[in-house]
Design a protein around this motif. Structure first.
Motif, short mmCIF file in Angstrom:
data_model
loop_
_atom_site.label_atom_id
_atom_site.label_comp_id
_atom_site.label_asym_id
_atom_site.label_seq_id
_atom_site.Cartn_x
_atom_site.Cartn_y
_atom_site.Cartn_z
N ALA A 18 0.84 -1.21 0.00
CA ALA A 18 0.00 0.00 0.00
C ALA A 18 0.87 1.25 0.00
CB ALA A 18 -0.93 0.00 1.22
N TYR A 19 1.92 1.22 0.80
CA TYR A 19 2.82 2.37 0.89
C TYR A 19 3.50 2.67 -0.45
CZ TYR A 19 6.71 5.34 2.23
OH TYR A 19 7.61 6.36 2.29
N VAL A 20 4.01 1.65 -1.11
CA VAL A 20 4.71 1.88 -2.37
C VAL A 20 3.75 2.25 -3.50
CG1 VAL A 20 6.70 0.45 -1.76
CG2 VAL A 20 4.82 -0.55 -3.06
N ASN A 21 2.47 2.03 -3.31
CA ASN A 21 1.48 2.43 -4.31
C ASN A 21 0.98 3.86 -4.10
OD1 ASN A 21 0.29 0.38 -6.40
ND2 ASN A 21 0.96 -0.82 -4.64
N LEU A 22 1.43 4.52 -3.06
CA LEU A 22 0.95 5.88 -2.79
C LEU A 22 1.25 6.86 -3.93
CD1 LEU A 22 1.75 6.32 1.00
CD2 LEU A 22 -0.51 6.24 -0.09
N ASN A 23 2.33 6.66 -4.66
CA ASN A 23 2.69 7.60 -5.71
C ASN A 23 2.22 7.17 -7.09
OD1 ASN A 23 4.45 5.50 -6.14
ND2 ASN A 23 6.28 6.76 -6.29
N ASP A 24 1.45 6.09 -7.20
CA ASP A 24 0.94 5.64 -8.49
C ASP A 24 -0.26 6.46 -8.93
OD1 ASP A 24 2.84 3.72 -8.60
OD2 ASP A 24 1.50 2.01 -8.47
N LYS A 25 -0.50 6.46 -10.22
CA LYS A 25 -1.65 7.20 -10.76
C LYS A 25 -2.98 6.57 -10.32
CE LYS A 25 -1.49 4.96 -15.34
NZ LYS A 25 -1.48 3.67 -14.84
N ASP A 26 -2.97 5.29 -10.02
CA ASP A 26 -4.19 4.63 -9.56
C ASP A 26 -4.12 4.26 -8.08
OD1 ASP A 26 -2.30 2.66 -9.92
OD2 ASP A 26 -3.58 1.32 -11.07
N SER A 27 -3.44 5.10 -7.30
CA SER A 27 -3.32 4.83 -5.86
C SER A 27 -4.68 4.85 -5.16
CB SER A 27 -2.39 5.85 -5.21
OG SER A 27 -2.92 7.15 -5.33
N TRP A 28 -5.63 5.60 -5.70
CA TRP A 28 -6.97 5.66 -5.11
C TRP A 28 -7.62 4.28 -5.08
CZ3 TRP A 28 -10.81 3.90 -8.24
CH2 TRP A 28 -10.51 3.84 -9.62
N LEU A 29 -7.19 3.38 -5.96
CA LEU A 29 -7.73 2.03 -6.02
C LEU A 29 -6.87 1.04 -5.24
CD1 LEU A 29 -9.71 -0.09 -7.21
CD2 LEU A 29 -8.20 -0.20 -9.19
N TRP A 30 -5.55 1.09 -5.47
CA TRP A 30 -4.68 0.05 -4.94
C TRP A 30 -4.32 0.22 -3.48
CZ3 TRP A 30 -4.24 -4.51 -6.85
CH2 TRP A 30 -4.68 -4.69 -8.16
N VAL A 31 -4.23 1.42 -3.00
CA VAL A 31 -3.94 1.61 -1.57
C VAL A 31 -5.07 1.02 -0.72
CG1 VAL A 31 -3.59 3.30 0.27
CG2 VAL A 31 -2.34 3.53 -1.89
N PRO A 32 -6.34 1.33 -0.99
CA PRO A 32 -7.40 0.67 -0.20
C PRO A 32 -7.45 -0.85 -0.36
CG PRO A 32 -8.27 2.60 -1.32
CD PRO A 32 -6.88 2.39 -1.85
N ILE A 33 -7.17 -1.33 -1.58
CA ILE A 33 -7.16 -2.79 -1.78
C ILE A 33 -6.15 -3.44 -0.83
CG2 ILE A 33 -6.35 -4.59 -3.38
CD1 ILE A 33 -7.80 -3.07 -5.62
#
Length: 122
Positions: A18-33
């Protein structure tokens, strides 16, 4: 004891993902997942099971995995059209079929972890 160790590993891994996905363009999806999966695994460490939440989360993750499988430049294209190039060479995937394939397998891993917890709780 093995379930506590395994869920500790899952919890830490999913929180890191979740932490490493914070800077992705689709973080709104993957961080909660990843956070939902981490929290459900973390609660299992303390012998807290939420069977309905497991089923809802697993259902969502598998539904999204099916979408990624059949999507344009998805897993099916990775297998048939692109001849299964390595998905682990570079973490900066510029090819959408690599990214979707990684996401697909990530969802399967999360679903397996939550499925294990679901059945271990009975």
């Amino acid at each position: 004891m093995w379930l506590i160790i395994l869920n500790s590993i899952f919890f830490l891994s999913f929180m890191l993902f979740a932490y490493v996905n914070l800077n992705d363009k689709d973080s709104w999806l993957w961080v909660p997942i990843y956070v939902v999966a981490a929290l459900l695994c973390g609660l299992t460490i303390f012998d807290r099971y939420f069977y309905t939440l497991y089923l809802i989360a697993i259902g969502f993750y598998l539904f999204y995995a099916v979408i990624l499988f059949f999507a344009k430049d998805g897993v099916l294209d990775w297998i048939t059209k692109y001849n299964r190039p390595s998905i682990v060479e570079s973490m900066q995937a510029s090819k959408p079929y690599i990214e979707k394939t990684r996401e697909f397998f990530g969802l399967l891993i999360i679903s397996a972890a939550l499925g294990l917890d679901y059945f271990a709780g009975f």
